[in-house]
Design an enzyme around this catalytic site. Structure first.
Site, short mmCIF file in Angstrom:
data_model
loop_
_atom_site.label_atom_id
_atom_site.label_comp_id
_atom_site.label_asym_id
_atom_site.label_seq_id
_atom_site.Cartn_x
_atom_site.Cartn_y
_atom_site.Cartn_z
N LYS A 202 3.43 1.75 -4.10
CA LYS A 202 3.63 0.80 -4.10
C LYS A 202 4.90 0.38 -3.38
CE LYS A 202 2.70 -3.89 -5.06
NZ LYS A 202 2.22 -4.98 -6.32
N LYS A 256 -0.13 1.79 -1.35
CA LYS A 256 0.61 0.34 -0.86
C LYS A 256 1.57 0.04 -0.18
CE LYS A 256 -0.11 -4.50 -2.33
NZ LYS A 256 -0.64 -5.35 -3.37
#
Length: 333
Positions: A202, A256
């Site tokens: 992420k 992400k």
């Protein structure tokens, strides 16, 4: 790829593009409803569907409306729904105790969905930012995000979600060691079948802005998240993080944001061969919707093309706010 095509005109590569029927036959990747996880926002109240201004077409729903949305998703063939709470600011504290309250918004929504639509899988978010007065994913002391103390809180949060009926736990906090700690706690509390889809790679991204509006974290956030989310310039580090989380017990992994990091999706899938997901985040969604609303692009075509890109990059599935719209389009509705 070692094969070289025959010389022209024996090889006319346009032959396989000459009609829709032929293109369908030779297409390498396809998008199906089975690839979709639908992120939804839950808020307090009754009978509420409140638009998120920075995410056209997205709403915050009260628990009763979330259950209705889950029924809509299941009827469209969407296999999973992912919950994110819009927490009342009065419940945000330094100790983030609302995060593991069995009666918090997320846990009430889990139970409501399980009662109304037992066949759909429920994914949850595990991070402290919806409950933290500082807006961070972890505890903040003298400007530092504390790792180990945060992990202890995340474990309590994950177990409370599992107790409420969550099928998939989604740790999005990026603290070190949280996957192993959560897996150990789930096993010890009798939730050995609850899965972990780790936000393993992420990034500290500018594409999260509309999401923070949707969960009410924008105004609370002090500073940035660069000390725990990944540097956008790094690629090898993502593989180290994915490998660590798999070693600690993650069942699936996520990259992400999505579209700016398709290279990471491909590297993860090629390196590990595990169920790999991407999150088409709020900023990605908002850009497509804004351009479509202004008539600059064909919104439906851009939606499908963007999602197909994730499949081409090796993803097994995508978290996307487009899930109901694309499910209807795939079904010819």
């Amino acid at each position: 790829m070692s094969h070289q095509p025959a010389a022209f005109p024996a090889a006319r590569l346009r032959r396989t593009r000459q009609s829709g029927a032929i293109r369908n036959l030779v297409r390498e990747h396809t998008l199906t409803v089975d690839d979709l996880i639908w992120p939804v926002f839950v808020r307090d109240g009754q009978g509420i569907e409140e638009p998120v201004a920075s995410m056209p077409g997205v709403v915050r729903r009260s628990v009763d409306k979330i259950a209705e949305a889950a029924r809509e998703a299941a009827d469209l063939g969407i296999s999973a729904i992912c919950l994110f709470p819009y927490t009342d600011p009065s419940l945000k504290t330094e100790d983030c105790a609302e995060a593991w309250n069995p009666g918090n918004l997320s846990n009430r929504a889990i139970r409501a969905i399980k009662e109304a639509v037992p066949e759909i899988a429920i994914m949850t978010d595990v991070a402290l930012d919806p409950y933290n007065i500082n807006g961070h994913d972890g505890y903040v002391v003298d400007g530092e995000i504390l790792n180990d103390e945060t992990v202890e809180a995340l474990v309590k949060m994950a177990v409370a979600q599992a107790e409420s009926g969550a099928d998939i736990i989604g740790p999005s906090d990026m603290m070190d060691g949280r996957i192993g700690a959560i897996r150990t706690a789930l096993e010890a509390s009798g939730h050995s079948n609850v899965m972990i889809l780790s936000y393993a790679a992420k990034y500290a991204s500018a594409f999260y802005g509309p999401f923070r509006d949707a969960v009410g974290a924008s105004g609370a956030l002090k500073g940035d998240k660069a000390t725990y989310q990944m540097d956008p310039g790094n690629s090898d580090e993502a593989l180290r993080l994915v490998g660590r989380d798999l070693d600690e017990g993650a069942d699936m992994v996520m990259v992400k944001p999505g579209m700016p990091y398709l290279d990471i999706c491909r590297r993860v899938k090629d390196q590990f061969g595990v169920p790999t997901y991407a999150y088409q985040v709020s900023g990605e969604y908002a850009m497509i919707m804004a351009a479509a609303q202004n008539g600059w692009i064909d919104g439906d075509k851009a939606m499908v093309e963007s999602l197909l890109g994730f499949k081409r990059a090796g993803c097994d599935g995508i978290l996307t706010y487009f899930a109901p719209a694309v499910a209807r389009k795939l079904a010819g509705q």
